[in-house]
Scaffold this motif. Structure first.
Motif, PDB file in Angstrom:
ATOM      1  N   ALA A   1     -55.382 -17.844 -27.266  1.00 56.46           N
ATOM      2  CA  ALA A   1     -55.407 -16.975 -26.141  1.00 56.46           C
ATOM      3  C   ALA A   1     -56.051 -15.831 -26.119  1.00 56.46           C
ATOM      4  O   ALA A   1     -56.861 -15.409 -25.279  1.00 56.46           O
ATOM      5  CB  ALA A   1     -54.028 -16.678 -25.761  1.00 56.46           C
ATOM      6  N   THR A   2     -56.163 -15.248 -27.506  1.00 59.16           N
ATOM      7  CA  THR A   2     -56.789 -14.042 -27.673  1.00 59.16           C
ATOM      8  C   THR A   2     -58.341 -14.210 -27.683  1.00 59.16           C
ATOM      9  O   THR A   2     -59.149 -13.613 -27.038  1.00 59.16           O
ATOM     10  CB  THR A   2     -56.426 -13.708 -29.102  1.00 59.16           C
TER      11      THR A   2
ATOM     12  N   ALA B   1     -51.319 -12.133 -24.306  1.00 57.83           N
ATOM     13  CA  ALA B   1     -50.371 -12.829 -24.958  1.00 57.83           C
ATOM     14  C   ALA B   1     -49.179 -11.951 -25.673  1.00 57.83           C
ATOM     15  O   ALA B   1     -49.216 -11.135 -25.943  1.00 57.83           O
ATOM     16  CB  ALA B   1     -50.871 -13.610 -26.509  1.00 57.83           C
ATOM     17  N   GLY B   2     -47.984 -12.516 -25.491  1.00 61.63           N
ATOM     18  CA  GLY B   2     -46.875 -11.794 -25.943  1.00 61.63           C
ATOM     19  C   GLY B   2     -45.779 -12.916 -26.649  1.00 61.63           C
ATOM     20  O   GLY B   2     -45.904 -14.171 -26.637  1.00 61.63           O
TER      21      GLY B   2
ATOM     22  N   SER C   1     -50.162  -8.791 -23.665  1.00 66.50           N
ATOM     23  CA  SER C   1     -51.271  -7.899 -23.567  1.00 66.50           C
ATOM     24  C   SER C   1     -52.417  -8.490 -24.186  1.00 66.50           C
ATOM     25  O   SER C   1     -52.297  -9.377 -25.084  1.00 66.50           O
ATOM     26  CB  SER C   1     -50.777  -6.567 -24.511  1.00 66.50           C
ATOM     27  N   SER C   2     -53.564  -7.903 -23.694  1.00 63.36           N
ATOM     28  CA  SER C   2     -54.752  -8.526 -23.994  1.00 63.36           C
ATOM     29  C   SER C   2     -55.824  -7.624 -24.608  1.00 63.36           C
ATOM     30  O   SER C   2     -56.852  -7.515 -25.040  1.00 63.36           O
ATOM     31  CB  SER C   2     -55.502  -9.251 -22.776  1.00 63.36           C
ATOM     32  N   ARG C   3     -54.864  -6.369 -25.037  1.00 60.21           N
ATOM     33  CA  ARG C   3     -55.579  -5.156 -25.822  1.00 60.21           C
ATOM     34  C   ARG C   3     -55.971  -5.843 -27.123  1.00 60.21           C
ATOM     35  O   ARG C   3     -55.277  -6.717 -27.719  1.00 60.21           O
ATOM     36  CB  ARG C   3     -54.838  -4.045 -25.819  1.00 60.21           C
ATOM     37  N   HIS C   4     -56.783  -4.884 -27.703  1.00 61.86           N
ATOM     38  CA  HIS C   4     -57.438  -5.177 -29.054  1.00 61.86           C
ATOM     39  C   HIS C   4     -56.229  -4.940 -29.811  1.00 61.86           C
ATOM     40  O   HIS C   4     -55.619  -3.788 -29.966  1.00 61.86           O
ATOM     41  CB  HIS C   4     -58.395  -4.215 -29.178  1.00 61.86           C
ATOM     42  N   GLY C   5     -56.132  -5.646 -31.085  1.00 63.37           N
ATOM     43  CA  GLY C   5     -54.942  -5.574 -31.979  1.00 63.37           C
ATOM     44  C   GLY C   5     -53.766  -6.144 -31.500  1.00 63.37           C
ATOM     45  O   GLY C   5     -52.767  -6.452 -32.285  1.00 63.37           O
ATOM     46  N   GLN C   6     -53.772  -6.893 -30.354  1.00 60.37           N
ATOM     47  CA  GLN C   6     -52.582  -7.545 -29.992  1.00 60.37           C
ATOM     48  C   GLN C   6     -52.392  -8.626 -30.802  1.00 60.37           C
ATOM     49  O   GLN C   6     -51.161  -8.920 -31.273  1.00 60.37           O
ATOM     50  CB  GLN C   6     -52.788  -7.973 -28.492  1.00 60.37           C
TER      51      GLN C   6
ATOM     52  N   HIS D   1     -47.855 -10.403 -37.005  1.00 59.42           N
ATOM     53  CA  HIS D   1     -46.956  -9.420 -37.680  1.00 59.42           C
ATOM     54  C   HIS D   1     -45.390  -9.970 -37.336  1.00 59.42           C
ATOM     55  O   HIS D   1     -44.510 -10.051 -38.030  1.00 59.42           O
ATOM     56  CB  HIS D   1     -47.177  -7.930 -37.715  1.00 59.42           C
ATOM     57  N   ALA D   2     -45.369  -9.846 -35.921  1.00 58.25           N
ATOM     58  CA  ALA D   2     -43.922 -10.255 -35.541  1.00 58.25           C
ATOM     59  C   ALA D   2     -43.617 -11.601 -36.043  1.00 58.25           C
ATOM     60  O   ALA D   2     -42.398 -12.010 -36.340  1.00 58.25           O
ATOM     61  CB  ALA D   2     -43.917 -10.228 -34.088  1.00 58.25           C
ATOM     62  N   LEU D   3     -44.556 -12.394 -35.917  1.00 58.73           N
ATOM     63  CA  LEU D   3     -44.210 -13.908 -36.468  1.00 58.73           C
ATOM     64  C   LEU D   3     -43.832 -14.082 -37.967  1.00 58.73           C
ATOM     65  O   LEU D   3     -43.010 -14.590 -38.144  1.00 58.73           O
ATOM     66  CB  LEU D   3     -45.482 -14.845 -36.151  1.00 58.73           C
ATOM     67  N   GLU D   4     -44.539 -13.275 -38.734  1.00 55.13           N
ATOM     68  CA  GLU D   4     -44.302 -12.830 -40.012  1.00 55.13           C
ATOM     69  C   GLU D   4     -42.742 -12.502 -40.218  1.00 55.13           C
ATOM     70  O   GLU D   4     -42.365 -12.880 -41.292  1.00 55.13           O
ATOM     71  CB  GLU D   4     -45.207 -12.159 -40.718  1.00 55.13           C
ATOM     72  N   ARG D   5     -42.567 -11.736 -39.242  1.00 54.10           N
ATOM     73  CA  ARG D   5     -41.066 -11.025 -39.618  1.00 54.10           C
ATOM     74  C   ARG D   5     -40.105 -11.985 -39.230  1.00 54.10           C
ATOM     75  O   ARG D   5     -38.776 -11.837 -39.592  1.00 54.10           O
ATOM     76  CB  ARG D   5     -41.149  -9.651 -38.646  1.00 54.10           C
ATOM     77  N   ALA D   6     -40.450 -12.888 -38.501  1.00 51.98           N
ATOM     78  CA  ALA D   6     -39.324 -13.827 -37.735  1.00 51.98           C
ATOM     79  C   ALA D   6     -38.679 -14.744 -39.119  1.00 51.98           C
ATOM     80  O   ALA D   6     -39.554 -15.258 -39.987  1.00 51.98           O
ATOM     81  CB  ALA D   6     -39.875 -14.832 -37.004  1.00 51.98           C
ATOM     82  N   ALA D   7     -37.292 -14.534 -39.020  1.00 55.63           N
ATOM     83  CA  ALA D   7     -36.569 -15.201 -40.258  1.00 55.63           C
ATOM     84  C   ALA D   7     -35.396 -16.255 -39.583  1.00 55.63           C
ATOM     85  O   ALA D   7     -35.233 -15.580 -38.317  1.00 55.63           O
ATOM     86  CB  ALA D   7     -36.115 -14.343 -41.346  1.00 55.63           C
TER      87      ALA D   7
END
Lengths: 295, 662
Positions: free
Chosen positions: A117-118, A124-125, A140-145, A151-157
């Motif tokens: 998507a990026t 993408a959210g 968001s489609s901003r830079h760094g999204q 990171h959010a995926l990495e945190r998911a447990a």
């Protein structure tokens, strides 16, 4: 050669979801003749006559210069699409009979979708949930999204039980525009309840795609001897005979998958069953091919 | 159908074991996490299926084995009376023991037996047997009634001793040979003394139904000469001591007169007082009898209700003492002194000891001696050694004592045996550690523990039977086989130097028993009980001709039996004359067993129990006796065996399969 590297077990050896996603997406894109349509695209689709109120930015001035008529240049996926992934991080997603469990696989899948998507400049959210909403990254489609998403995926447990109602309520509250909502889960809930919970998203005009991620052992359990199974979410214990697992359970899981698939299709949703033993790029290729064909 | 031991059905509880193993046993598998049990049915099915009856056929076989075993031990039976009636054998067993001579007991038994015989069904087979200490078949099983009737009518009471255990054994044998049921009618005076010590000896197979027909109901007072103690051989020139024991089987005291009659002449008489249910011993000293055999009897008067047991026979023989030869070294006088003194002190009187030195020995004719003693003889002339061997092999007895002379020479004079190197004495003494008390020479002797042995000569014992050992395991006394004779070797001397045995009290009975054993005095008593067996031939003459004249003057042995000198049973009371080779005649008196004189009837409860209770079925339940019952335990055991084999095969297959899976 590349396909060998995209085996889930091989992906597990790659550190960093960004690299995983890039490896997967670049791999299967390289094998396609045409880039998939997944939201915005820079690829020309058609011309449309200008009507008052249209954004002048999209007028093809070259055509106007030659013909003195205003035409708008249309591209594929022009409808300002946003990709929202709802990742099930319940305890059952932590199950795996081999090196890559379902949650890992789901993370790879989500990362690949985000990367895709990026790459196409779609917003993408992410919503990570179990029985509650655990993590939210607004589309968001901003830079760094992409980094935020990964990171959010990495945190998911793997957390607790699954409850589809809360993340969808949250989603509905924050869904501002049409887009694609991808739900990655093992869908351990009655099919009718799942579809009923998710149907409002579809009513809002968004596409809904269900990725049903299951371990091979969940589909075809093989027990040499009777085993005492413990439910990863409820802690419930049950002795299961090999014969039961071999016969009745299989028919039940097949019936569950078939029912979920049927009900989702009826409700206008896309449904894809993915085994965690299956190469991820192959699964994505199949999904995108199907979508492209339908469009 | 019924069960003889229903309590064994409790064994069926063992069926719970295979059921538990197959059905209820929970697998102790380690818990295993699974994504969700949503699709596993929460009802019983999945788990119960785990507990389902695994290997149903195996479970069925295991249950079958246990059930069949439990049922077999419960001894199920089914009544087959109707089918077996035609095969029924009716056994009429009549007691012809000595006590049946009292009054009209035998006549009543015959009458009752004839009555039962007349009541038997036409199709039934009938067999007549008589029993006392043995069981005799009087008629073969037959549907003809006449042979049975004749056998009953001709039966007379004998002098044997009643024994119900023997009857039960015979009935068991009959039942084994019969396929159908056996109905046994027993006609007896039911003596209490005939009952065996253990009721188990009365047990009968389930196919035998027993019916008792007592010919008497009450006890009868009786007095009898229970025993007469007279030596079988008299050597002394003084009179003969006769000791008679009179027993009372009465609840009342009585006054009786006891007579001793010898060779038809009244030689003694005495008035005696008999306590109720007690015994009195009376001793008579008879005048010196003449040489030869004598027959006597002790008679009780006046006669009582059972006059046949009021007398008791005895017999003895007046003999001259026999010569015994004592050989010794010329320098050894001590051994002769101790041995002779002990022999004379024993009171045996049967032997007169003649001594000689080893050098004088060759001139002796050994056949004239009852036994020979070689007391520490170092060397024996070769010719005399051959004579000694011939003497022993012909039935003679020799005692060899080993002492310093033998040790000095390094070899026994006779029989030749090398002296072991370590045999020349010990500084410390040794004692007797082990003795064969069953041997006649050592039976009923006092303690040898205090006897000290300083010098024991150890030679090769060969195949001899060791009778005594010392504390260090060295044989002290052993017996060697040598033809028909007896050869004893004593590994020490009688000189009171090699040991202190001559100074101990055990020395006299030891010498007495050795002399009696070697001289053959232990052979034939003068009085025996009817039913005992007696060897016609004397020791060492087995196979030589002997003739036996019974109480009636008839010859008891056939020509072939007489030529072989075989044993014969004393079937009747009276005097038996045994004429042996060499012209020697032996007289033996046979008397009925004194237990036959106790006319007490077995206790009512015992009789009731044996009859099977008041209705006749109680004992049948206890002993498994029933009317034409067919027990089913054998097919059940066979079924259990087959099921066990099948289970083994099946379990083996399953185990193989499981092993392959693992």
């Amino acid at each position: 050669m590349l396909a060998r590297f995209l085996d889930p077990a091989v992906l597990a050896t790659i550190s960093g979801l960004d690299l995983v996603a890039k490896t997967v997406v670049e791999g299967f894109i390289a094998g396609l003749h045409r880039s998939p349509d997944f939201g915005f695209s820079q690829e020309f689709a058609e011309y449309r006559a200008y009507t008052p109120g249209d954004d002048l930015r999209y007028v093809d001035w070259n055509v106007f210069a030659r013909t003195e008529r205003c035409y708008l240049k249309r591209y594929r996926g022009e409808t300002n699409t946003a990709l929202t992934v709802l990742l099930d991080a319940s305890a059952s997603m932590g199950f795996g009979s081999h090196r890559v469990n379902k949650l890992d696989y789901a993370r790879y899948l989500a990362a690949s979708l985000f990367y895709l998507a990026t790459r196409q400049r779609d917003a993408a959210g992410l919503i990570v949930f179990d029985d509650e909403v655990r993590d939210v990254v607004a589309p968001s489609s901003r830079h760094g999204q992409l980094s935020r998403l990964l990171h959010a995926l990495e945190r998911a447990a793997a957390g607790r039980r699954t409850d589809y109602a809360r993340p969808f309520l949250h989603l509905l509250d924050h869904l501002r525009r049409r887009g694609i909502v991808v739900v990655i889960s093992d869908f351990y809930a009655p099919a009718a309840e799942i579809v009923r919970t998710m149907a409002p998203v579809r009513f809002r005009g968004s596409e809904l795609v269900l990725f049903h991620v299951l371990d091979p052992e969940e589909l075809r359990p093989e027990f040499a001897q009777p085993v005492l199974l413990v439910d990863a979410e409820t802690g419930q214990r049950m002795e299961v005979a090999p014969e039961y697992a071999r016969r009745e359970y299989r028919s039940r899981i097949e019936a569950h998958v078939a029912e979920l698939c049927g009900r989702a299709t009826e409700a206008g949703m896309d449904y894809f069953l993915i085994e965690t033993a299956r190469p991820l790029d192959a699964a994505l290729r199949e999904y995108l091919s199907v979508r492209e064909g339908r469009m | 159908m019924g069960l003889l031991a229903p309590w064994f059905l409790a064994g069926l509880l063992a069926l719970a074991l295979p059921v538990w193993l197959h059905l209820l046993r929970r697998r102790q598998a380690p818990p295993r996490e699974f994504a969700s049990l949503m699709l596993f049915e929460p009802r019983q099915e999945s788990s119960v299926r785990q507990r389902r009856l695994r290997y149903l056929l195996l479970l069925a076989l295991r249950c079958l084995v246990l059930a069949a075993l439990a049922l077999a031990f419960a001894r199920p039976y089914r009544q087959t009376a109707a089918a077996a009636a035609a095969d029924r054998l009716v056994v009429l067993a009549l007691d012809d023991s000595f006590s049946m001579k009292q009054g009209d007991r035998m006549a009543r038994a015959r009458k009752a037996a004839l009555g039962v015989l007349e009541r038997t069904a036409a199709g039934e087979r009938v067999q007549v047997i008589a029993f006392s200490s043995t069981v005799r078949e009087l008629s073969r099983p037959s549907r003809e009634r006449e042979p049975a009737r004749a056998a009953i009518a001709a039966l007379q009471a004998g002098e044997g001793r009643n024994c119900f255990a023997e009857l039960a054994r015979a009935l068991r044998l009959i039942a084994e040979s019969e396929r159908g049921p056996v109905q046994a009618h027993v006609f007896t005076d039911l003596q209490k003394s005939a009952m065996p010590a253990s009721f188990r000896d009365l047990e009968l197979p389930s196919s035998v139904r027993l019916e008792l027909h007592p010919v008497v109901r009450e006890n009868l007072d009786n007095w009898t000469v229970e025993a007469v103690d007279v030596p079988s051989a008299v050597y002394a020139s003084q009179g003969v001591r006769v000791q008679a024991t009179v027993a009372s089987f009465s609840s009342q005291p009585a006054r009786k007169r006891l007579h001793v009659i010898l060779d038809g002449r009244l030689v003694g008489s005495r008035e005696i007082e008999l306590p109720a249910g007690g015994r009195t011993t009376v001793e008579f000293l008879l005048p010196e009898p003449s040489h030869g055999a004598h027959r006597g009897e002790v008679r009780l008067e006046p006669p009582d209700g059972f006059s046949e047991d009021d007398r008791r026979l005895f017999a003895f023989e007046r003999r001259d003492p026999r010569q015994a030869l004592f050989l010794h070294e010329a320098r050894d006088r001590r051994s002769l002194l101790y041995f002779r003194t002990a022999l004379e002190a024993s009171g045996l009187g049967a032997f007169r000891l003649e001594s000689a030195t080893a050098e004088e020995a060759p001139g002796r004719r050994l056949a004239q001696y009852a036994f020979v003693v070689l007391s520490d003889v170092g060397s024996v002339p070769e010719e005399f050694a051959r004579a000694l061997r011939h003497y022993v092999e012909s039935g003679g007895g020799v005692l060899v004592a080993l002492g310093s002379a033998v040790a000095a020479r390094g070899q026994a004079g006779w029989p030749a045996g090398r002296v072991a190197a370590n045999a020349d004495g010990h500084e410390s003494y040794r004692t007797v550690a082990d003795m064969d008390r069953a041997h006649p020479c050592l039976a009923e002797q006092g303690l040898w523990e205090g006897v000290r042995f300083y010098r024991v000569i150890q030679t090769e014992t060969g195949a001899g039977r060791v009778l005594a050992r010392l504390s260090d395991g060295v044989p002290l006394l052993w017996e060697e086989t040598a033809g028909a004779g007896r050869l004893l070797v004593f590994a020490s001397a009688f000189d009171n130097l090699a040991n202190d045995l001559p100074l101990h009290a055990v020395f006299v009975p030891f010498v007495e028993r050795v002399a009696a054993y070697l001289g053959g005095l232990d052979e034939t008593p003068g009085s025996l009980t009817v039913g005992a067996s007696l060897s016609a031939a004397a020791r060492g003459t087995r196979g030589m001709a002997a003739e036996v004249i019974g109480p009636g003057g008839d010859r008891l042995l056939s020509l072939e039996e007489a030529a072989s000198g075989r044993s014969f049973p004393l079937g009747r009371a009276g005097y038996y004359e045994i004429r042996r080779a060499g012209g020697r005649t032996l007289t033996v008196a046979a008397n009925p067993d004194p237990r036959e004189s106790d006319l007490s009837v077995a206790p009512a409860e015992m009789v009731t129990w044996w009859r099977g209770g008041e209705g006749g079925d109680g004992r049948a339940e206890i002993l498994g006796i029933g009317p034409a019952r067919r027990e089913l335990w054998q097919p059940l055991l066979a079924l259990a065996l087959v099921a066990a084999l099948a289970e083994s095969l099946l379990a083996g297959r399953y185990l193989t399969r499981l092993g392959g899976t693992a």
